[in-house]
Design a protein around this motif. Structure first.
Motif, PDB file in Angstrom:
ATOM      1  N   SER A 146      11.057   9.116   6.935  1.00  0.00           N
ATOM      2  CA  SER A 146      10.744   7.934   7.737  1.00  0.00           C
ATOM      3  C   SER A 146      10.423   6.734   6.846  1.00  0.00           C
ATOM      4  O   SER A 146      10.683   5.590   7.218  1.00  0.00           O
ATOM      5  CB  SER A 146       9.602   8.218   8.707  1.00  0.00           C
ATOM      6  OG  SER A 146       8.419   8.460   8.014  1.00  0.00           O
ATOM      7  N   GLN A 147       9.883   6.979   5.666  1.00  0.00           N
ATOM      8  CA  GLN A 147       9.649   5.879   4.726  1.00  0.00           C
ATOM      9  C   GLN A 147      10.982   5.309   4.236  1.00  0.00           C
ATOM     10  O   GLN A 147      11.139   4.096   4.111  1.00  0.00           O
ATOM     11  CB  GLN A 147       8.825   6.346   3.535  1.00  0.00           C
ATOM     12  CG  GLN A 147       7.384   6.642   3.863  1.00  0.00           C
ATOM     13  CD  GLN A 147       6.605   7.063   2.623  1.00  0.00           C
ATOM     14  OE1 GLN A 147       7.017   6.826   1.500  1.00  0.00           O
ATOM     15  NE2 GLN A 147       5.467   7.697   2.845  1.00  0.00           N
ATOM     16  N   MET A 166      11.171   1.400  -5.368  1.00  0.00           N
ATOM     17  CA  MET A 166      10.256   0.253  -5.436  1.00  0.00           C
ATOM     18  C   MET A 166       9.995  -0.318  -4.050  1.00  0.00           C
ATOM     19  O   MET A 166       8.877  -0.733  -3.742  1.00  0.00           O
ATOM     20  CB  MET A 166      10.819  -0.814  -6.372  1.00  0.00           C
ATOM     21  CG  MET A 166      10.760  -0.424  -7.830  1.00  0.00           C
ATOM     22  SD  MET A 166      11.621  -1.544  -8.952  1.00  0.00           S
ATOM     23  CE  MET A 166      10.955  -3.111  -8.527  1.00  0.00           C
ATOM     24  N   GLU A 167      11.000  -0.341  -3.189  1.00  0.00           N
ATOM     25  CA  GLU A 167      10.818  -0.813  -1.815  1.00  0.00           C
ATOM     26  C   GLU A 167       9.869   0.115  -1.046  1.00  0.00           C
ATOM     27  O   GLU A 167       9.005  -0.352  -0.295  1.00  0.00           O
ATOM     28  CB  GLU A 167      12.167  -0.881  -1.084  1.00  0.00           C
ATOM     29  CG  GLU A 167      13.022  -2.050  -1.497  1.00  0.00           C
ATOM     30  CD  GLU A 167      12.446  -3.372  -1.044  1.00  0.00           C
ATOM     31  OE1 GLU A 167      12.075  -3.493   0.134  1.00  0.00           O
ATOM     32  OE2 GLU A 167      12.385  -4.291  -1.870  1.00  0.00           O
ATOM     33  N   ILE A 168      10.024   1.418  -1.230  1.00  0.00           N
ATOM     34  CA  ILE A 168       9.135   2.383  -0.567  1.00  0.00           C
ATOM     35  C   ILE A 168       7.713   2.202  -1.076  1.00  0.00           C
ATOM     36  O   ILE A 168       6.747   2.215  -0.296  1.00  0.00           O
ATOM     37  CB  ILE A 168       9.644   3.817  -0.780  1.00  0.00           C
ATOM     38  CG1 ILE A 168      10.943   4.026  -0.008  1.00  0.00           C
ATOM     39  CG2 ILE A 168       8.599   4.843  -0.375  1.00  0.00           C
ATOM     40  CD1 ILE A 168      11.651   5.323  -0.325  1.00  0.00           C
ATOM     41  N   ASN A 169       7.556   1.999  -2.380  1.00  0.00           N
ATOM     42  CA  ASN A 169       6.234   1.782  -2.961  1.00  0.00           C
ATOM     43  C   ASN A 169       5.620   0.493  -2.434  1.00  0.00           C
ATOM     44  O   ASN A 169       4.425   0.446  -2.125  1.00  0.00           O
ATOM     45  CB  ASN A 169       6.327   1.748  -4.483  1.00  0.00           C
ATOM     46  CG  ASN A 169       4.975   1.660  -5.129  1.00  0.00           C
ATOM     47  OD1 ASN A 169       4.030   2.314  -4.709  1.00  0.00           O
ATOM     48  ND2 ASN A 169       4.877   0.848  -6.163  1.00  0.00           N
ATOM     49  N   LYS A 170       6.431  -0.554  -2.304  1.00  0.00           N
ATOM     50  CA  LYS A 170       5.926  -1.827  -1.777  1.00  0.00           C
ATOM     51  C   LYS A 170       5.415  -1.646  -0.354  1.00  0.00           C
ATOM     52  O   LYS A 170       4.356  -2.171   0.008  1.00  0.00           O
ATOM     53  CB  LYS A 170       7.027  -2.881  -1.809  1.00  0.00           C
ATOM     54  CG  LYS A 170       6.591  -4.231  -1.265  1.00  0.00           C
ATOM     55  CD  LYS A 170       7.697  -5.248  -1.328  1.00  0.00           C
ATOM     56  CE  LYS A 170       8.691  -4.960  -0.235  1.00  0.00           C
ATOM     57  NZ  LYS A 170       9.693  -6.012  -0.068  1.00  0.00           N
ATOM     58  N   VAL A 175       2.025   0.100  -0.480  1.00  0.00           N
ATOM     59  CA  VAL A 175       0.961  -0.803  -0.931  1.00  0.00           C
ATOM     60  C   VAL A 175       0.593  -1.787   0.176  1.00  0.00           C
ATOM     61  O   VAL A 175      -0.591  -2.046   0.423  1.00  0.00           O
ATOM     62  CB  VAL A 175       1.386  -1.535  -2.227  1.00  0.00           C
ATOM     63  CG1 VAL A 175       0.434  -2.664  -2.557  1.00  0.00           C
ATOM     64  CG2 VAL A 175       1.467  -0.553  -3.379  1.00  0.00           C
ATOM     65  N   LEU A 176       1.595  -2.319   0.861  1.00  0.00           N
ATOM     66  CA  LEU A 176       1.315  -3.231   1.979  1.00  0.00           C
ATOM     67  C   LEU A 176       0.525  -2.538   3.081  1.00  0.00           C
ATOM     68  O   LEU A 176      -0.381  -3.127   3.664  1.00  0.00           O
ATOM     69  CB  LEU A 176       2.623  -3.778   2.553  1.00  0.00           C
ATOM     70  CG  LEU A 176       3.223  -4.954   1.816  1.00  0.00           C
ATOM     71  CD1 LEU A 176       4.599  -5.290   2.372  1.00  0.00           C
ATOM     72  CD2 LEU A 176       2.326  -6.155   1.908  1.00  0.00           C
ATOM     73  N   ARG A 177       0.855  -1.292   3.357  1.00  0.00           N
ATOM     74  CA  ARG A 177       0.127  -0.528   4.370  1.00  0.00           C
ATOM     75  C   ARG A 177      -1.340  -0.376   3.981  1.00  0.00           C
ATOM     76  O   ARG A 177      -2.237  -0.542   4.806  1.00  0.00           O
ATOM     77  CB  ARG A 177       0.796   0.839   4.554  1.00  0.00           C
ATOM     78  CG  ARG A 177       0.318   1.633   5.711  1.00  0.00           C
ATOM     79  CD  ARG A 177       1.162   2.870   5.988  1.00  0.00           C
ATOM     80  NE  ARG A 177       1.710   3.539   4.819  1.00  0.00           N
ATOM     81  CZ  ARG A 177       2.995   3.501   4.470  1.00  0.00           C
ATOM     82  NH1 ARG A 177       3.848   2.807   5.175  1.00  0.00           N
ATOM     83  NH2 ARG A 177       3.420   4.149   3.402  1.00  0.00           N
ATOM     84  N   GLU A 178      -1.616  -0.105   2.714  1.00  0.00           N
ATOM     85  CA  GLU A 178      -2.994   0.043   2.253  1.00  0.00           C
ATOM     86  C   GLU A 178      -3.734  -1.295   2.284  1.00  0.00           C
ATOM     87  O   GLU A 178      -4.921  -1.342   2.631  1.00  0.00           O
ATOM     88  CB  GLU A 178      -3.031   0.634   0.849  1.00  0.00           C
ATOM     89  CG  GLU A 178      -2.588   2.078   0.790  1.00  0.00           C
ATOM     90  CD  GLU A 178      -3.442   2.988   1.650  1.00  0.00           C
ATOM     91  OE1 GLU A 178      -4.683   2.832   1.657  1.00  0.00           O
ATOM     92  OE2 GLU A 178      -2.873   3.856   2.331  1.00  0.00           O
ATOM     93  N   VAL A 179      -3.061  -2.383   1.935  1.00  0.00           N
ATOM     94  CA  VAL A 179      -3.693  -3.702   1.992  1.00  0.00           C
ATOM     95  C   VAL A 179      -4.051  -4.046   3.431  1.00  0.00           C
ATOM     96  O   VAL A 179      -5.135  -4.582   3.706  1.00  0.00           O
ATOM     97  CB  VAL A 179      -2.776  -4.774   1.366  1.00  0.00           C
ATOM     98  CG1 VAL A 179      -3.257  -6.174   1.677  1.00  0.00           C
ATOM     99  CG2 VAL A 179      -2.689  -4.574  -0.135  1.00  0.00           C
ATOM    100  N   GLU A 186      -7.629  -4.975   5.049  1.00  0.00           N
ATOM    101  CA  GLU A 186      -7.865  -6.146   5.884  1.00  0.00           C
ATOM    102  C   GLU A 186      -8.536  -5.746   7.192  1.00  0.00           C
ATOM    103  O   GLU A 186      -9.454  -6.433   7.662  1.00  0.00           O
ATOM    104  CB  GLU A 186      -6.549  -6.851   6.196  1.00  0.00           C
ATOM    105  CG  GLU A 186      -5.961  -7.615   5.035  1.00  0.00           C
ATOM    106  CD  GLU A 186      -4.615  -8.221   5.380  1.00  0.00           C
ATOM    107  OE1 GLU A 186      -4.240  -9.195   4.695  1.00  0.00           O
ATOM    108  OE2 GLU A 186      -3.956  -7.752   6.311  1.00  0.00           O
ATOM    109  N   LEU A 187      -8.094  -4.648   7.763  1.00  0.00           N
ATOM    110  CA  LEU A 187      -8.694  -4.167   9.002  1.00  0.00           C
ATOM    111  C   LEU A 187     -10.150  -3.784   8.795  1.00  0.00           C
ATOM    112  O   LEU A 187     -11.012  -4.112   9.613  1.00  0.00           O
ATOM    113  CB  LEU A 187      -7.889  -2.973   9.536  1.00  0.00           C
ATOM    114  CG  LEU A 187      -8.376  -2.343  10.814  1.00  0.00           C
ATOM    115  CD1 LEU A 187      -8.321  -3.346  11.954  1.00  0.00           C
ATOM    116  CD2 LEU A 187      -7.545  -1.119  11.150  1.00  0.00           C
TER     117      LEU A 187
END
Length: 125
Positions: free
Chosen positions: A31-32, A98-102, A105-109, A113-114
Motif C-alpha cells: 500500500s505504501q 526515496m518517495e516511500i521514505n518521504k 516522514v510526512l506521516r510522522e510530521v 502536528e496533531l
C-alpha cells in the motif's frame, strides 16, 4: 521501543495514549508503494514506473543479443547496453524508495502536528 518512547507513553494521559495508538500501525509495503502513484507527484511516478519497466526490457533485450554476439566488439557494445539499462533501473528504484521514505516522514510530521495541536488546545482550556 526505546526508553524515550516508553517515557513519552507514560507521560501521556490514557485518552491521548489510546488516540495515538491508532496511528502506530505502519501501512503494509504494497500500500505504501501504491500510495506513491497518488497525490501531486502521482503522474510523474507513473511515468517513472513505465520507464523502469522499459529499461528492464531494454536490459533483457541487450542481454539476449549479448549472448548471440559473434565478435568481441559487438559483445562489448551489448554488455554496455545491459549495464546502462540496469543502472537506470537501479536509479529509478532508489527514487521510488526515496518517495516511500518521504511519505513516511510526512506521516510522522503530521502526527507531531496533531500532538502539538492537541497539547495547545488542552493548554488553552
Amino acid at each position: 521501543m526505546t526508553n524515550l518512547d516508553q517515557a513519552i507513553r507514560q507521560a501521556l494521559s490514557a485518552e491521548d495514549a489510546e488516540f495515538l495508538a491508532r496511528f502506530d500501525k505502519e501501512a503494509p509495503l504494497h500500500s505504501q508503494v501504491l500510495g506513491t502513484f497518488s497525490g501531486p507527484m502521482g503522474a510523474l511516478n507513473v511515468f517513472a514506473a513505465i520507464i523502469t519497466f522499459a529499461m528492464f526490457g531494454a536490459a533483457v533485450y541487450c542481454a539476449y543479443n549479448l549472448f548471440l554476439a559473434s565478435d568481441a566488439r559487438t559483445a562489448v557494445l551489448w554488455s554496455v547496453g545491459v549495464v546502462v539499462s540496469m543502472l537506470a533501473v537501479a536509479m529509478l528504484k532508489i527514487y521510488f524508495w526515496m518517495e516511500i521514505n518521504k511519505s513516511a516522514v510526512l506521516r510522522e510530521v503530521k502526527r507531531l502536528e496533531l500532538q502539538v495541536a492537541r497539547l495547545a488546545a488542552r493548554a488553552q482550556a
